[in-house]
Design a protein around this motif. Structure first.
Motif, PDB file in Angstrom:
ATOM      1  N   SER A  56      -6.584   6.055  -7.972  1.00 49.42           N
ATOM      2  CA  SER A  56      -6.624   4.706  -7.414  1.00 49.42           C
ATOM      3  C   SER A  56      -6.206   3.688  -8.461  1.00 49.42           C
ATOM      4  O   SER A  56      -6.357   3.919  -9.668  1.00 49.42           O
ATOM      5  CB  SER A  56      -8.035   4.370  -6.925  1.00 49.42           C
ATOM      6  N   CYS A  57      -5.705   2.575  -7.968  1.00 52.55           N
ATOM      7  CA  CYS A  57      -5.255   1.486  -8.846  1.00 52.55           C
ATOM      8  C   CYS A  57      -5.577   0.185  -8.122  1.00 52.55           C
ATOM      9  O   CYS A  57      -5.010  -0.083  -7.045  1.00 52.55           O
ATOM     10  CB  CYS A  57      -3.761   1.630  -9.093  1.00 52.55           C
ATOM     11  N   VAL A  58      -6.523  -0.594  -8.665  1.00 53.61           N
ATOM     12  CA  VAL A  58      -6.927  -1.847  -8.037  1.00 53.61           C
ATOM     13  C   VAL A  58      -6.276  -3.006  -8.775  1.00 53.61           C
ATOM     14  O   VAL A  58      -6.386  -3.117  -9.999  1.00 53.61           O
ATOM     15  CB  VAL A  58      -8.451  -1.997  -8.038  1.00 53.61           C
ATOM     16  N   ALA A  59      -5.603  -3.866  -8.010  1.00 51.67           N
ATOM     17  CA  ALA A  59      -4.847  -4.974  -8.588  1.00 51.67           C
ATOM     18  C   ALA A  59      -5.605  -6.288  -8.464  1.00 51.67           C
ATOM     19  O   ALA A  59      -6.354  -6.509  -7.502  1.00 51.67           O
ATOM     20  CB  ALA A  59      -3.499  -5.096  -7.879  1.00 51.67           C
ATOM     21  N   SER A  60      -5.386  -7.167  -9.421  1.00 50.12           N
ATOM     22  CA  SER A  60      -5.943  -8.519  -9.364  1.00 50.12           C
ATOM     23  C   SER A  60      -5.035  -9.463 -10.130  1.00 50.12           C
ATOM     24  O   SER A  60      -4.243  -9.034 -10.975  1.00 50.12           O
ATOM     25  CB  SER A  60      -7.362  -8.552  -9.944  1.00 50.12           C
ATOM     26  N   GLY A  61      -5.133 -10.740  -9.805  1.00 49.99           N
ATOM     27  CA  GLY A  61      -4.380 -11.748 -10.533  1.00 49.99           C
ATOM     28  C   GLY A  61      -2.991 -12.034  -9.997  1.00 49.99           C
ATOM     29  O   GLY A  61      -2.262 -12.841 -10.583  1.00 49.99           O
ATOM     30  N   PHE A  62      -2.619 -11.383  -8.917  1.00 49.35           N
ATOM     31  CA  PHE A  62      -1.321 -11.656  -8.298  1.00 49.35           C
ATOM     32  C   PHE A  62      -1.403 -11.274  -6.815  1.00 49.35           C
ATOM     33  O   PHE A  62      -2.352 -10.623  -6.384  1.00 49.35           O
ATOM     34  CB  PHE A  62      -0.186 -10.904  -9.004  1.00 49.35           C
ATOM     35  N   ALA A  63      -0.403 -11.700  -6.047  1.00 50.46           N
ATOM     36  CA  ALA A  63      -0.362 -11.414  -4.604  1.00 50.46           C
ATOM     37  C   ALA A  63       0.105  -9.988  -4.389  1.00 50.46           C
ATOM     38  O   ALA A  63       1.292  -9.726  -4.176  1.00 50.46           O
ATOM     39  CB  ALA A  63       0.562 -12.407  -3.912  1.00 50.46           C
ATOM     40  N   PHE A  64      -0.842  -9.061  -4.461  1.00 56.05           N
ATOM     41  CA  PHE A  64      -0.542  -7.626  -4.397  1.00 56.05           C
ATOM     42  C   PHE A  64       0.350  -7.286  -3.202  1.00 56.05           C
ATOM     43  O   PHE A  64       1.273  -6.474  -3.320  1.00 56.05           O
ATOM     44  CB  PHE A  64      -1.868  -6.859  -4.324  1.00 56.05           C
ATOM     45  N   GLU A  65       0.093  -7.927  -2.072  1.00 61.60           N
ATOM     46  CA  GLU A  65       0.799  -7.586  -0.836  1.00 61.60           C
ATOM     47  C   GLU A  65       2.283  -7.957  -0.882  1.00 61.60           C
ATOM     48  O   GLU A  65       3.043  -7.576   0.009  1.00 61.60           O
ATOM     49  CB  GLU A  65       0.136  -8.281   0.368  1.00 61.60           C
ATOM     50  N   ASP A  66       2.716  -8.682  -1.889  1.00 60.55           N
ATOM     51  CA  ASP A  66       4.111  -9.100  -1.983  1.00 60.55           C
ATOM     52  C   ASP A  66       4.965  -8.185  -2.849  1.00 60.55           C
ATOM     53  O   ASP A  66       6.183  -8.381  -2.942  1.00 60.55           O
ATOM     54  CB  ASP A  66       4.203 -10.521  -2.559  1.00 60.55           C
ATOM     55  N   TYR A  67       4.350  -7.195  -3.513  1.00 56.81           N
ATOM     56  CA  TYR A  67       5.076  -6.446  -4.523  1.00 56.81           C
ATOM     57  C   TYR A  67       5.147  -4.952  -4.256  1.00 56.81           C
ATOM     58  O   TYR A  67       4.165  -4.319  -3.860  1.00 56.81           O
ATOM     59  CB  TYR A  67       4.433  -6.663  -5.903  1.00 56.81           C
ATOM     60  N   THR A  68       6.331  -4.406  -4.506  1.00 56.94           N
ATOM     61  CA  THR A  68       6.515  -2.968  -4.559  1.00 56.94           C
ATOM     62  C   THR A  68       5.744  -2.418  -5.762  1.00 56.94           C
ATOM     63  O   THR A  68       5.680  -3.061  -6.812  1.00 56.94           O
ATOM     64  CB  THR A  68       8.017  -2.655  -4.692  1.00 56.94           C
ATOM     65  N   MET A  69       5.169  -1.230  -5.581  1.00 53.27           N
ATOM     66  CA  MET A  69       4.375  -0.616  -6.649  1.00 53.27           C
ATOM     67  C   MET A  69       4.873   0.810  -6.900  1.00 53.27           C
ATOM     68  O   MET A  69       5.463   1.440  -6.024  1.00 53.27           O
ATOM     69  CB  MET A  69       2.897  -0.577  -6.271  1.00 53.27           C
ATOM     70  N   HIS A  70       4.584   1.291  -8.105  1.00 52.95           N
ATOM     71  CA  HIS A  70       5.063   2.615  -8.518  1.00 52.95           C
ATOM     72  C   HIS A  70       3.956   3.396  -9.215  1.00 52.95           C
ATOM     73  O   HIS A  70       3.001   2.812  -9.723  1.00 52.95           O
ATOM     74  CB  HIS A  70       6.206   2.480  -9.536  1.00 52.95           C
ATOM     75  N   TRP A  71       4.160   4.721  -9.257  1.00 48.48           N
ATOM     76  CA  TRP A  71       3.409   5.595 -10.138  1.00 48.48           C
ATOM     77  C   TRP A  71       4.366   6.250 -11.117  1.00 48.48           C
ATOM     78  O   TRP A  71       5.471   6.674 -10.737  1.00 48.48           O
ATOM     79  CB  TRP A  71       2.672   6.673  -9.345  1.00 48.48           C
ATOM     80  N   ILE A  72       3.953   6.322 -12.356  1.00 46.27           N
ATOM     81  CA  ILE A  72       4.738   6.878 -13.455  1.00 46.27           C
ATOM     82  C   ILE A  72       3.812   7.778 -14.252  1.00 46.27           C
ATOM     83  O   ILE A  72       2.621   7.447 -14.407  1.00 46.27           O
ATOM     84  CB  ILE A  72       5.269   5.734 -14.353  1.00 46.27           C
ATOM     85  N   ARG A  73       4.300   8.903 -14.733  1.00 47.17           N
ATOM     86  CA  ARG A  73       3.440   9.764 -15.529  1.00 47.17           C
ATOM     87  C   ARG A  73       4.092  10.091 -16.866  1.00 47.17           C
ATOM     88  O   ARG A  73       5.302   9.923 -17.060  1.00 47.17           O
ATOM     89  CB  ARG A  73       3.087  11.056 -14.792  1.00 47.17           C
TER      90      ARG A  73
END
Lengths: 107, 117
Positions: free
Chosen positions: B20-37
């Motif tokens: 899981s990754c919880v976001a704060s401080g920005f409009a999460f719903e407006d941004y594409t997100m990624h996973w990187i390892r």
């Protein structure tokens, strides 16, 4: 899929300049990341040559043809890190490619 | 901007895990997100993308069919479901915010996944 090729390592003395190449970028925009050992990667350059706020102008990016370059001038001991280039491929559905990384050593 | 990750651990080959990754401080719903390892002592490997609305996803060939990325914008949360885990899936997993299909400007702190019997 294309492969992004970086030199494994570069080195220079404090105050000097290093250049890191990233070949195989095609016509895509390139971003660059710094990863100090044990730390999270940090964005240095996006859209080939744009610096996010807070990134010093000692770091600069450029692109020519199918290769990109990251220049670090006025090298500092704190610049010792791994540096990665990346491109976004959005032809069908977006995927991202990272280069293999370049270790910068400050002599 | 902050991305706080959880959910890593030790799992046997063939097992499953949810990150899981919880976001704060920005409009999460407006941004594409990624996973990187990042495998131990190795470079960065992009593994998954989810668009701002969750409608589109894509995966690296190495994880396609085994991993699933999703998001819940009502909870400002990004997820990665890892199934049929293999030894070579061992590594540090990062979530990252996309600034506009041209850079990852914020990263989670990373969560370690170890696949071991």
């Amino acid at each position: 899929h294309s492969v992004l090729t970086q030199p494994p390592s570069v080195s220079a003395a404090p105050g000097q300049r290093v250049t890191i190449s990233c070949s195989g970028t095609g016509d895509k925009y390139v971003s660059w990341y710094q990863q100090i050992p044990g730390k999270v990667p940090k964005l240095l350059i996006y859209d080939n040559n744009e610096r996010p706020s807070g990134i010093p102008d000692r770091f600069s990016g450029s692109k020519s043809g199918t290769s990109a370059t990251l220049d670090i001038t006025g090298l500092q001991t704190g610049d010792e890190a791994d540096y990665y280039c990346a491109t976004w491929d959005s032809n069908l559905m977006t995927r991202v490619m990272f280069g293999g990384g370049t270790k910068v050593a400050v002599l | 901007v902050q991305l706080v990750q959880s959910g890593g651990g030790v799992v046997p080959p063939g097992g499953s895990l949810r990150l899981s990754c919880v976001a704060s401080g920005f409009a999460f719903e407006d941004y594409t997100m990624h996973w990187i390892r990042q495998s131990p002592q190795k470079g960065l490997e992009w593994i998954a993308i989810v668009t701002y609305d969750g409608d589109d996803t894509n995966y690296a060939d190495s994880v396609k069919g085994r991993f699933t990325v999703s998001r819940d914008n009502s909870r400002n949360s990004l997820y990665l479901e890892l199934n049929s885990l293999r030894h070579d899936d061992t590594g540090m997993y990062f979530c990252a915010k996309d600034i506009g299909l041209s850079g990852f400007d914020s990263w989670g702190q990373g969560t370690l996944v170890t696949v071991s019997s």
